[in-house]
Design a protein around this motif. Structure first.
Motif, mmCIF file in Angstrom:
data_model
loop_
_atom_site.group_PDB
_atom_site.id
_atom_site.type_symbol
_atom_site.label_atom_id
_atom_site.label_comp_id
_atom_site.label_asym_id
_atom_site.label_seq_id
_atom_site.Cartn_x
_atom_site.Cartn_y
_atom_site.Cartn_z
ATOM 1 N N ILE A 8 41.738 97.080 48.952
ATOM 2 C CA ILE A 8 42.823 98.157 49.887
ATOM 3 C C ILE A 8 44.065 98.168 48.741
ATOM 4 O O ILE A 8 44.443 96.741 49.352
ATOM 5 N N TYR A 9 44.530 99.360 48.233
ATOM 6 C CA TYR A 9 45.567 99.373 47.548
ATOM 7 C C TYR A 9 46.388 100.227 47.911
ATOM 8 O O TYR A 9 46.130 101.367 47.687
ATOM 9 N N SER A 10 47.095 100.162 48.858
ATOM 10 C CA SER A 10 48.441 100.735 49.275
ATOM 11 C C SER A 10 49.774 101.333 47.865
ATOM 12 O O SER A 10 50.321 102.304 47.921
ATOM 13 N N GLY A 11 49.758 100.264 46.820
ATOM 14 C CA GLY A 11 50.682 100.748 45.847
ATOM 15 C C GLY A 11 51.628 100.100 46.255
ATOM 16 O O GLY A 11 52.770 100.170 45.782
ATOM 17 N N GLY A 12 52.245 99.359 47.124
ATOM 18 C CA GLY A 12 53.239 97.899 47.069
ATOM 19 C C GLY A 12 52.962 97.010 46.711
ATOM 20 O O GLY A 12 52.370 96.536 46.123
ATOM 21 N N MET A 13 53.784 95.447 47.002
ATOM 22 C CA MET A 13 53.794 94.512 46.203
ATOM 23 C C MET A 13 52.541 93.454 46.026
ATOM 24 O O MET A 13 52.784 93.337 45.360
ATOM 25 N N TYR A 30 36.606 98.025 42.612
ATOM 26 C CA TYR A 30 36.850 99.432 43.322
ATOM 27 C C TYR A 30 38.126 99.715 44.118
ATOM 28 O O TYR A 30 38.218 98.771 44.755
ATOM 29 N N ALA A 31 39.005 100.402 43.973
ATOM 30 C CA ALA A 31 40.179 100.784 44.864
ATOM 31 C C ALA A 31 40.606 101.627 45.903
ATOM 32 O O ALA A 31 39.676 103.121 45.041
ATOM 33 N N VAL A 32 40.831 101.762 47.296
ATOM 34 C CA VAL A 32 40.693 102.017 48.078
ATOM 35 C C VAL A 32 42.262 102.537 48.777
ATOM 36 O O VAL A 32 42.852 101.452 49.069
ATOM 37 N N SER A 33 42.927 103.771 48.827
ATOM 38 C CA SER A 33 44.497 103.704 49.491
ATOM 39 C C SER A 33 43.780 104.489 50.573
ATOM 40 O O SER A 33 43.118 105.895 50.816
ATOM 41 N N PHE A 34 44.175 104.694 51.805
ATOM 42 C CA PHE A 34 44.923 105.384 52.343
ATOM 43 C C PHE A 34 46.022 106.020 52.971
ATOM 44 O O PHE A 34 47.286 105.418 53.116
ATOM 45 N N ASP A 35 45.261 107.022 53.504
ATOM 46 C CA ASP A 35 46.668 108.309 53.659
ATOM 47 C C ASP A 35 46.814 108.348 55.289
ATOM 48 O O ASP A 35 45.927 109.438 55.999
ATOM 49 N N TYR A 36 47.859 107.656 56.145
ATOM 50 C CA TYR A 36 47.518 108.159 57.678
ATOM 51 C C TYR A 36 49.214 108.408 57.741
ATOM 52 O O TYR A 36 49.352 108.540 58.547
ATOM 53 N N GLY A 37 49.117 109.404 56.961
ATOM 54 C CA GLY A 37 50.519 110.241 57.685
ATOM 55 C C GLY A 37 51.777 109.168 57.960
ATOM 56 O O GLY A 37 52.762 109.581 57.917
ATOM 57 N N GLU A 45 51.548 107.494 45.402
ATOM 58 C CA GLU A 45 51.484 108.119 43.811
ATOM 59 C C GLU A 45 51.699 107.198 42.935
ATOM 60 O O GLU A 45 50.795 106.373 41.739
ATOM 61 N N PHE A 46 51.845 106.136 43.673
ATOM 62 C CA PHE A 46 52.222 104.228 42.744
ATOM 63 C C PHE A 46 50.668 103.855 42.546
ATOM 64 O O PHE A 46 50.438 103.644 41.301
ATOM 65 N N ALA A 47 50.257 104.021 43.776
ATOM 66 C CA ALA A 47 48.891 103.438 43.385
ATOM 67 C C ALA A 47 47.574 104.298 41.906
ATOM 68 O O ALA A 47 46.869 103.815 41.632
ATOM 69 N N SER A 48 48.118 105.509 42.579
ATOM 70 C CA SER A 48 46.768 106.448 40.957
ATOM 71 C C SER A 48 47.506 106.093 40.279
ATOM 72 O O SER A 48 46.616 105.783 39.116
ATOM 73 N N ARG A 49 48.998 106.106 40.112
ATOM 74 C CA ARG A 49 49.423 105.837 38.784
ATOM 75 C C ARG A 49 48.881 104.654 37.943
ATOM 76 O O ARG A 49 48.054 104.676 36.870
ATOM 77 N N VAL A 50 48.428 103.230 38.917
ATOM 78 C CA VAL A 50 48.299 101.839 38.038
ATOM 79 C C VAL A 50 46.500 102.751 38.187
ATOM 80 O O VAL A 50 46.684 101.545 37.113
ATOM 81 N N VAL A 119 35.500 92.271 50.201
ATOM 82 C CA VAL A 119 37.051 93.333 50.335
ATOM 83 C C VAL A 119 38.455 92.915 50.304
ATOM 84 O O VAL A 119 38.518 91.853 50.880
ATOM 85 N N TYR A 120 39.118 92.595 49.328
ATOM 86 C CA TYR A 120 40.067 92.224 49.807
ATOM 87 C C TYR A 120 41.211 92.719 50.144
ATOM 88 O O TYR A 120 41.461 94.541 50.248
ATOM 89 N N PHE A 121 42.535 92.678 50.813
ATOM 90 C CA PHE A 121 43.441 92.905 51.187
ATOM 91 C C PHE A 121 44.913 92.136 51.441
ATOM 92 O O PHE A 121 44.880 91.040 50.362
ATOM 93 N N GLY A 122 46.319 92.763 50.933
ATOM 94 C CA GLY A 122 47.017 91.894 51.147
ATOM 95 C C GLY A 122 48.013 91.167 52.130
ATOM 96 O O GLY A 122 49.921 91.148 51.483
ATOM 97 N N ALA A 123 47.493 91.224 53.210
ATOM 98 C CA ALA A 123 48.340 90.321 54.242
ATOM 99 C C ALA A 123 49.117 88.917 53.993
ATOM 100 O O ALA A 123 48.073 88.463 52.816
#
Length: 219
Positions: A8-13, A30-37, A45-50, A119-123
């Motif tokens: 789960i890749y937000s694009g943050g640190m 495999y990366a997945v990002s969520f647009d939740y508004g 944008e940063f996530a897509s670039r990376v 599934v990995y996430f950055g908590a």
């Protein structure tokens, strides 16, 4: 063939470090990002670039319609983002109800469909006081559920659950990561504001590591 994992890749640190850690551990990521508004959708944008840079399969899932069921978060509503360091009294307004449970549920479904093992996430520990869905008991409960929710067991992994953002940055710098490829600010303007809790925590992590933050700030 390398084992598959979903990040789960937000694009943050934090998720940036997790993503690169999984890559360097030899997983097929495999990366997945969520647009939740979120008002800070610039992070996507940063996530897509990376992901393009690393040639990683990347899905951006629009779940913004879920906001008709949610209210009261300064990340998605017309509410000012609080300034200053993370404090429970002010930063509670940045909680998006059930956010990590929704994202993990969809990421696990994706993992099952591509036969990924985890599934990995950055908590991380710095979020524990403010965000209930970043706490150890939540991650452990979700992990237990996701192992039995489908015919294929999927493990939920939060490698930095017991670490601070300072520790995460320390680890990332050891991996040689470039944090100019990340966005942290809760305000999605051209430059990071430097005043919201997310910026304050990020700047503290860089200061504690004795490194200059490569992002440009308004203040």
């Amino acid at each position: 063939m390398s084992a598959k994992v979903v990040v789960i890749y937000s694009g943050g640190m934090d998720s940036f470090t997790v993503l690169n850690k999984a890559i360097q551990e030899g997983y097929d990521v495999y990366a997945v990002s969520f647009d939740y508004g979120q008002r800070h959708s610039k992070e996507l944008e940063f996530a897509s670039r990376v992901c393009k840079k690393h040639n990683i399969e990347h899905k951006v899932v629009d779940i913004s319609t879920v906001n008709q069921l949610l209210s009261g978060s300064s990340l998605t509503d017309n509410i000012d983002v609080p300034e200053g360091h993370y404090e429970e009294s002010s930063m509670k307004s940045t909680v998006v109800p059930n956010r990590n449970m929704m994202m993990l549920s969809m990421a696990v479904a994706y993992a099952v469909s591509i036969e990924a093992e985890a599934v990995y996430f950055g908590a991380h520990s710095g979020d524990h006081a403010i965000y209930p869905d970043c706490r150890t008991e939540f991650v452990e409960a979700m992990n237990a559920v996701c192992k039995i929710a489908n015919y294929q067991a999927v493990e939920v992994r939060a490698p930095y659950l017991a670490s601070s953002k300072i520790d995460i940055l320390t680890d990332g710098l050891k991996l040689g990561l470039n944090y100019a490829d990340t966005w942290t600010c809760y305000n999605g303007r051209e430059k990071a504001c430097g005043r919201c809790g997310a910026c304050q925590e990020r700047l503290e992590a860089f200061a504690e590591n004795g490194v200059q933050d490569p992002l440009e700030y308004e203040a």
